[in-house]
Design a protein around this motif. Structure first.
Motif, PDB file in Angstrom:
ATOM      1  N   LYS A 116      -2.115   6.788  -0.872  1.00 57.67           N
ATOM      2  CA  LYS A 116      -0.993   7.115  -1.765  1.00 57.67           C
ATOM      3  C   LYS A 116      -0.275   5.852  -2.199  1.00 57.67           C
ATOM      4  O   LYS A 116       0.014   4.968  -1.401  1.00 57.67           O
ATOM      5  N   GLY A 117       0.009   5.767  -3.500  1.00 55.36           N
ATOM      6  CA  GLY A 117       0.676   4.598  -4.037  1.00 55.36           C
ATOM      7  C   GLY A 117      -0.264   3.469  -4.393  1.00 55.36           C
ATOM      8  O   GLY A 117       0.138   2.511  -5.063  1.00 55.36           O
ATOM      9  N   ARG A 118      -1.523   3.566  -3.954  1.00 51.45           N
ATOM     10  CA  ARG A 118      -2.498   2.507  -4.273  1.00 51.45           C
ATOM     11  C   ARG A 118      -3.623   3.033  -5.165  1.00 51.45           C
ATOM     12  O   ARG A 118      -4.116   2.306  -6.020  1.00 51.45           O
ATOM     13  N   PHE A 119      -4.021   4.278  -4.942  1.00 48.28           N
ATOM     14  CA  PHE A 119      -5.112   4.881  -5.709  1.00 48.28           C
ATOM     15  C   PHE A 119      -4.549   5.910  -6.688  1.00 48.28           C
ATOM     16  O   PHE A 119      -3.570   6.596  -6.388  1.00 48.28           O
ATOM     17  N   THR A 120      -5.199   6.019  -7.839  1.00 53.62           N
ATOM     18  CA  THR A 120      -4.816   7.029  -8.821  1.00 53.62           C
ATOM     19  C   THR A 120      -6.075   7.724  -9.325  1.00 53.62           C
ATOM     20  O   THR A 120      -7.010   7.061  -9.783  1.00 53.62           O
TER      21      THR A 120
END
Length: 124
Positions: free
Chosen positions: A65-69
């Motif tokens: 979370k917060g790094r991958f989209t």
């Protein structure tokens, strides 16, 4: 028959970025969700991220979370995974997956179709 073809992956230094892509082809189908899983050597396949096709809702494992989209291509049945701030522990073979039915999007056994897998290696 549905095929999922993956593009992307490779070797990157810690802190770097990579993008994975997955496109569905073959028999037309209505996918409930598409997702990314990963599997490191000697470990079980684990959920990374998913997107529900109908409403665009996204889901992630806590460690990314917060790094991958995860995002979709509305013009075709395709999904992408943008990976930023990569860490050595992200090293694994990444698999794209698709499912027809609703349910727990993090459950590997509920997916109907799988991509060929692509190696992501993050060096420290």
């Amino acid at each position: 028959q549905v095929q999922l073809v993956q593009i992307g992956g490779g070797l990157v230094q810690a802190g770097g970025s990579l993008r994975l892509s997955c496109e569905a082809s073959g028999r037309t189908f209505s996918s409930y969700a598409m997702a990314w899983f990963r599997q490191a050597p000697g470990k079980e396949r684990q959920f990374v991220a998913a997107i529900v096709w109908s409403d665009g809702n996204t889901y992630y494992r806590n460690s990314v979370k917060g790094r991958f989209t995860i995002f979709r291509d509305n013009a075709k049945i395709a999904v992408h995974l943008q990976m930023n701030s990569l860490k050595p522990e992200d090293t694994a073979v990444y698999f794209c997956a698709a499912r027809w039915t609703s349910g727990d999007v993090s459950e590997v056994s509920e997916y109907d179709f799988w991509g060929q897998g692509t190696q992501v290696t993050v060096s420290s």
